[in-house]
Design an enzyme around this catalytic site. Structure first.
Site, PDB file in Angstrom:
ATOM      1  N   LYS A   1       0.822  -1.218   0.000  1.00  0.00           N
ATOM      2  CA  LYS A   1       0.000   0.000   0.000  1.00  0.00           C
ATOM      3  C   LYS A   1       0.852   1.263   0.000  1.00  0.00           C
ATOM      4  CE  LYS A   1      -2.349  -0.501   3.646  1.00  0.00           C
ATOM      5  NZ  LYS A   1      -3.158  -0.030   4.783  1.00  0.00           N
TER       6      LYS A   1
ATOM      7  N   ARG B   1     -11.584   1.870   9.248  1.00  0.00           N
ATOM      8  CA  ARG B   1     -11.352   0.463   9.604  1.00  0.00           C
ATOM      9  C   ARG B   1     -12.651  -0.256   9.960  1.00  0.00           C
ATOM     10  NH1 ARG B   1      -5.999  -0.907  10.463  1.00  0.00           N
ATOM     11  NH2 ARG B   1      -4.514   0.822  10.635  1.00  0.00           N
TER      12      ARG B   1
ATOM     13  N   ARG C   1      11.178  -8.935   4.652  1.00  0.00           N
ATOM     14  CA  ARG C   1      11.268  -7.538   5.086  1.00  0.00           C
ATOM     15  C   ARG C   1      11.747  -7.444   6.526  1.00  0.00           C
ATOM     16  NH1 ARG C   1       5.922  -3.774   5.031  1.00  0.00           N
ATOM     17  NH2 ARG C   1       5.579  -4.734   7.080  1.00  0.00           N
TER      18      ARG C   1
ATOM     19  N   ARG D   1      11.356  -4.990  12.712  1.00  0.00           N
ATOM     20  CA  ARG D   1      10.042  -5.098  13.345  1.00  0.00           C
ATOM     21  C   ARG D   1       9.800  -6.543  13.780  1.00  0.00           C
ATOM     22  NH1 ARG D   1       5.415  -2.104   9.879  1.00  0.00           N
ATOM     23  NH2 ARG D   1       4.238  -3.489  11.263  1.00  0.00           N
TER      24      ARG D   1
ATOM     25  N   ARG E   1      -2.289 -10.959  12.129  1.00  0.00           N
ATOM     26  CA  ARG E   1      -2.589  -9.650  11.525  1.00  0.00           C
ATOM     27  C   ARG E   1      -3.480  -9.811  10.297  1.00  0.00           C
ATOM     28  NH1 ARG E   1       3.420  -7.876  10.783  1.00  0.00           N
ATOM     29  NH2 ARG E   1       2.594  -6.046   9.657  1.00  0.00           N
TER      30      ARG E   1
END
Length: 368
Positions: free
Chosen positions: A192, A267, A306, A312, A324
């Site tokens: 995104k 959301r 990634r 992260r 998620r």
């Protein structure tokens, strides 16, 4: 669509239409002048491509010269016509046909007639490739017209916006339609952020990421940031009205944007309704919601890769990644139904080369 300086232009007149109009003009003028040698005078800078193609279509004896006038600056006429290149020498006794790129208000035309009024030409006629009859004052007869068009600002085929666009083979029209406002969906790793970066440049949109907006307001201690932080510190969810107020502030800070990409909000269906109400108060609307779709296994692989460089923790644990995804599916399902009911939901394949995905997104946006 194309972007020139700060403006967006959309396709308007195709090259084959232009050449057909020029061929028609050449035949009409030849019917009147093929037995003599007329002098064609092009008006620079806009008519240089027109004159070149016209001379190819006009297969009879002729001469050619140019004058240069200017009355445009940016998108509008200044009302003051400057003579930058005067009439050619030795025009006495000749049939002169002015070849204009576009006739609109007639200010430039008036100056042209004035330039030739002090010469002893045999005959003086005017031809224009594009003719905006709605705004022309009608003071002088337009003898030959290629295409009659509405009063839209156009670029291409010699015409410019602040000197850009003259070399385009087709004609583009200033995109003056309603703002393009998008809601961008996508699971973690769907790209995104990358695609929003390309779309905001291509369409002159402002990318509003809810996460970025929250971080900015909290870091800078704004009134809304402090209010949001007070809820976060207590472990409570930030109320929708606070988030909407933050988005409202971002929209109002960017009055020149051609539209907005909303990323991370809404959301829930309730948030989507709140966003609709806010945009409606601004005489705006969500034009489309676009979901970047990809198979979970591909996205898991992408995020784990990634995670090796991002640091992260939630990109380094497959179970957390899939949690998620489950959360995304649970929250997005009612949103999909909400926007499908409005006919605004679009699904785009998010797998492939970055430029290929951008083209898919662009195809949806260009159809709006």
């Amino acid at each position: 669509m194309i972007k020139l300086h700060d403006k967006i232009f959309k396709p308007y007149i195709k090259e084959e239409q232009i050449l057909a109009a020029i061929d028609k003009m050449a035949k009409e003028i030849a019917a009147d002048y093929k037995d003599e040698t007329p002098l064609f005078v092009g008006v620079l800078n806009g008519a240089f491509m027109f004159v070149a193609d016209f001379l190819k279509a006009y297969q009879h004896p002729c001469e050619v010269s140019f004058v240069r006038l200017s009355s445009y600056q940016g998108l509008t006429s200044t009302g003051i016509v400057e003579t930058l290149l005067d009439v050619p020498d030795e025009v006495e006794g000749k049939s002169v046909i002015i070849l204009e790129d576009v006739v609109d208000t007639g200010r430039t035309l008036k100056q042209l007639v004035h330039l030739f009024s002090n010469t002893n030409v045999k005959e003086f006629r005017i031809g224009t490739l594009f003719y905006k009859s709605d705004v022309y004052n009608g003071e002088y007869t337009i003898d030959y017209v290629g295409l009659e068009i509405p009063d839209h600002f156009i670029v291409g085929y010699g015409l410019d916006y602040n000197e850009l666009g003259r070399n385009l083979r087709e004609v583009y029209q200033l995109n003056q339609t309603d703002m393009i406002n998008l809601v961008l969906f996508g699971k973690p790793g769907a790209g995104k952020g990358t695609q929003a970066g390309f779309l905001k440049e291509k369409y002159n949109l402002k990318h509003i990421s809810t996460g970025d907006v929250f971080r900015y307001n909290i870091k800078n201690g704004t009134e809304l940031g402090n209010l949001a932080k007070s809820y976060i510190d207590k472990g409570d969810l930030v109320p929708d009205e606070v988030t909407i107020d933050m988005l409202k502030a971002e929209v109002e800070k960017n009055p020149d944007a051609a539209g907005f990409i909303f990323d991370g909000f809404p959301r829930t269906a309730a948030q989507a309704e709140a966003l609709d109400n806010f945009l409606e108060s601004k005489d705006m609307k969500v034009n489309a919601t676009i979901a970047l779709e990809a198979e979970d296994d591909i996205l898991v692989e992408r995020l784990l890769e990634r995670g090796k460089s991002s640091g992260r923790s939630d990109d380094q644990d497959e179970s957390k990644i899939r949690n998620r995804f489950d959360e995304y599916n649970e929250k997005t399902a009612p949103l999909k139904a909400y926007y499908e009911k409005q006919g605004k939901f679009h699904s785009v394949n998010g797998i492939g080369e970055i430029n290929e995905i951008t083209k898919r997104l662009g195809k949806v946006i260009d159809s709006l």
